[in-house]
Design a protein around this motif. Structure first.
Motif, PDB file in Angstrom:
ATOM      1  N   GLY A 250       0.881  -1.679   0.123  1.00  0.00           N
ATOM      2  CA  GLY A 250       0.241  -0.514   0.029  1.00  0.00           C
ATOM      3  C   GLY A 250       0.648   1.410  -0.105  1.00  0.00           C
ATOM      4  O   GLY A 250       0.191   2.010  -0.708  1.00  0.00           O
ATOM      5  N   SER A 251       1.910   0.724   0.211  1.00  0.00           N
ATOM      6  CA  SER A 251       3.254   2.169   0.249  1.00  0.00           C
ATOM      7  C   SER A 251       3.408   2.387  -1.013  1.00  0.00           C
ATOM      8  O   SER A 251       4.626   3.072  -1.470  1.00  0.00           O
ATOM      9  CB  SER A 251       4.139   1.863   1.182  1.00  0.00           C
ATOM     10  OG  SER A 251       3.329   2.403   2.975  1.00  0.00           O
ATOM     11  N   VAL A 252       4.001   1.626  -1.601  1.00  0.00           N
ATOM     12  CA  VAL A 252       4.316   1.328  -3.126  1.00  0.00           C
ATOM     13  C   VAL A 252       3.556   2.808  -4.309  1.00  0.00           C
ATOM     14  O   VAL A 252       3.092   2.825  -4.135  1.00  0.00           O
ATOM     15  CB  VAL A 252       4.787   0.190  -3.882  1.00  0.00           C
ATOM     16  CG1 VAL A 252       5.665   0.321  -5.223  1.00  0.00           C
ATOM     17  CG2 VAL A 252       4.914  -1.096  -3.005  1.00  0.00           C
ATOM     18  N   ASP A 253       4.972   3.816  -5.122  1.00  0.00           N
ATOM     19  CA  ASP A 253       4.420   4.848  -5.639  1.00  0.00           C
ATOM     20  C   ASP A 253       5.404   4.790  -6.794  1.00  0.00           C
ATOM     21  O   ASP A 253       6.221   5.218  -6.660  1.00  0.00           O
ATOM     22  CB  ASP A 253       4.624   5.925  -4.713  1.00  0.00           C
ATOM     23  CG  ASP A 253       4.839   7.536  -5.262  1.00  0.00           C
ATOM     24  OD1 ASP A 253       3.284   6.808  -5.696  1.00  0.00           O
ATOM     25  OD2 ASP A 253       5.133   8.066  -5.283  1.00  0.00           O
ATOM     26  N   LEU A 254       5.609   3.433  -7.282  1.00  0.00           N
ATOM     27  CA  LEU A 254       5.838   3.816  -8.134  1.00  0.00           C
ATOM     28  C   LEU A 254       5.059   2.245  -9.496  1.00  0.00           C
ATOM     29  O   LEU A 254       4.655   1.812  -9.160  1.00  0.00           O
ATOM     30  CB  LEU A 254       7.560   3.161  -8.821  1.00  0.00           C
ATOM     31  CG  LEU A 254       7.619   1.755  -8.368  1.00  0.00           C
ATOM     32  CD1 LEU A 254       9.114   1.854  -9.259  1.00  0.00           C
ATOM     33  CD2 LEU A 254       8.225   1.326  -7.376  1.00  0.00           C
ATOM     34  N   PRO A 255       5.228   2.558 -11.086  1.00  0.00           N
ATOM     35  CA  PRO A 255       4.713   1.681 -11.452  1.00  0.00           C
ATOM     36  C   PRO A 255       4.651   0.302 -11.302  1.00  0.00           C
ATOM     37  O   PRO A 255       5.651   0.094 -11.747  1.00  0.00           O
ATOM     38  CB  PRO A 255       4.623   2.215 -13.210  1.00  0.00           C
ATOM     39  CG  PRO A 255       4.980   3.360 -13.178  1.00  0.00           C
ATOM     40  CD  PRO A 255       6.148   3.950 -12.019  1.00  0.00           C
ATOM     41  N   MET A 256       3.898  -0.333 -11.246  1.00  0.00           N
ATOM     42  CA  MET A 256       4.608  -1.998 -10.426  1.00  0.00           C
ATOM     43  C   MET A 256       3.183  -3.078 -11.574  1.00  0.00           C
ATOM     44  O   MET A 256       1.841  -2.852 -11.066  1.00  0.00           O
ATOM     45  CB  MET A 256       4.442  -1.993  -8.957  1.00  0.00           C
ATOM     46  CG  MET A 256       5.080  -3.720  -8.528  1.00  0.00           C
ATOM     47  SD  MET A 256       5.378  -3.054  -6.955  1.00  0.00           S
ATOM     48  CE  MET A 256       6.149  -5.240  -7.078  1.00  0.00           C
ATOM     49  N   LEU A 257       3.216  -3.823 -11.632  1.00  0.00           N
ATOM     50  CA  LEU A 257       2.513  -4.885 -12.443  1.00  0.00           C
ATOM     51  C   LEU A 257       2.562  -6.138 -10.992  1.00  0.00           C
ATOM     52  O   LEU A 257       3.521  -6.991 -10.902  1.00  0.00           O
ATOM     53  CB  LEU A 257       3.067  -4.986 -13.375  1.00  0.00           C
ATOM     54  CG  LEU A 257       1.871  -6.509 -13.812  1.00  0.00           C
ATOM     55  CD1 LEU A 257       0.466  -6.624 -14.009  1.00  0.00           C
ATOM     56  CD2 LEU A 257       2.559  -7.356 -15.095  1.00  0.00           C
ATOM     57  N   LEU A 258       1.674  -6.662 -11.153  1.00  0.00           N
ATOM     58  CA  LEU A 258       1.485  -7.535  -9.326  1.00  0.00           C
ATOM     59  C   LEU A 258       0.305  -8.530 -10.307  1.00  0.00           C
ATOM     60  O   LEU A 258      -0.999  -8.202 -10.410  1.00  0.00           O
ATOM     61  CB  LEU A 258       0.490  -7.056  -8.073  1.00  0.00           C
ATOM     62  CG  LEU A 258       1.204  -6.277  -7.930  1.00  0.00           C
ATOM     63  CD1 LEU A 258       0.556  -5.600  -6.391  1.00  0.00           C
ATOM     64  CD2 LEU A 258       2.715  -6.308  -7.240  1.00  0.00           C
TER      65      LEU A 258
END
Length: 336
Positions: A250-258
């Motif tokens: 919930g704190s990730v702040d870059l484009p990321m595919l999960l």
């Protein structure tokens, strides 16, 4: 949160265990093409990086992180590296400590929340490939470690995008899944390797590594007896609570595919923190109905199992990383 294109399981492979096992077997047929680089660590240990041979003129560089008791030679690491290289991305595969084919020098090794070796690998990449956009992909435990890093302040500084596949967002739930039903089959497979390493460490570090770790009957017992005490946790429960990726995503702040399958037998789909992900506009979630754990063996247009460059998992991840690498304004990056 952005949604991703769907996954359709290959005919006859709708069972999560078949997806998991067939995916592993099918990817074994791809031969790794690596050159090895050894990095000494500040604490007197080492990590081994395996660089894919090619492309000759890369547009970017991507760090790959394997799962529990895997390595750079794990099938999903090899096929994803091949797909990335085809997209002009230089793959760099990190072998976690004790996973490169040679025992590491210290009692401790790696765990789901350890990030210092990931940071060291990223720093080396920045020096070795100056000016190239950096990305990272984590698989299973490697994805959990990556989210631990990216969810912290200034974590993963320098990365333009990332991806994670089959992450055990709730480590306690995954430990429980490995101790019931068919999960025990996977658990015993991991334990064979882990117990052998524990025996070797107990011989080299008597009084530091408890010999009882080599007789652990479950992953939780192993984490109680070795992983937790060696790495500064009170016990397995403390380790799971402090390192589970659900705390950090919930704190990730870059484009990321999960990418995650709801039927994952090792990292239950119910443990995916969908609401926390949904609140992050730069995260893209592919929560598929089927796919197992690191399986994702898809239906192919002409039948049979496709090459790595056309596999659903490899194609989805490599397209995402390629688009992020070539995008000029990453703040507005969207891939789907």
């Amino acid at each position: 949160m952005q949604n991703t294109p769907g996954f359709e399981a290959a005919p006859g492979l709708r069972n999560p265990h078949l997806q998991t096992v067939v995916g592993r077997i099918a990817r074994r047929r791809f031969e790794p093409r690596y050159d090895r680089v050894r990095l000494d660590t500040a604490d007197g240990d080492f990590i081994d990086l395996d660089l894919w041979r090619g492309p000759e003129d890369p547009a970017g560089v991507c760090l790959l992180l394997h799962g529990l008791e895997g390595s750079a030679r794990s099938g999903y690491m090899v096929t994803t590296s091949e797909a990335l290289a085809a997209a002009r991305i230089q793959p760099v595969a990190l072998n976690f400590r004790s996973c490169s084919g040679e025992p590491n020098r210290l009692p401790g090794a790696y765990h789901s929340g350890r990030t210092d070796d990931v940071e060291r690998a990223l720093a080396w990449m920045a020096a070795r490939f100056p000016g190239l956009p950096q990305t990272a992909i984590g698989f299973s435990l490697g994805g959990n470690a990556l989210l631990n890093l990216l969810g912290r302040e200034d974590g993963g500084n320098g990365l333009v995008a990332a991806a994670a596949v089959s992450v055990p967002y709730d480590l306690e739930a995954s430990a429980d899944a490995l101790d019931r039903g068919m999960g025990r089959v996977y658990g015993h497979r991991f334990l064979r390797s882990l117990r052998e390493k524990a025996r070797e460490k107990a011989r080299r570090f008597p009084g530091v590594v408890a010999p009882e770790a080599a007789t652990a009957r479950t992953i939780r017992e192993f984490d109680d007896r070795l992983t937790a005490p060696i790495h500064g946790f009170r016990d397995a429960a403390d380790y799971y609570a402090r390192c589970s990726a659900k705390r950090f995503v919930g704190s990730v702040d870059l484009p990321m595919l999960l990418i995650h399958a709801q039927d994952d037998p090792l990292a239950p789909g119910i443990s995916v923190p969908v609401e926390a992900i949904r609140r992050r506009p730069r995260l893209s979630l592919a929560l598929t109905e089927r796919g197992g754990h690191l399986g994702f063996v898809a239906r192919q247009q002409r039948g049979g199992l496709a090459g790595a460059r056309r596999g659903w998992l490899e194609g989805t991840v490599s397209r995402y990383i390629s688009r992020a690498t070539h995008q000029t304004t990453h703040r507005d990056f969207r891939v789907f």
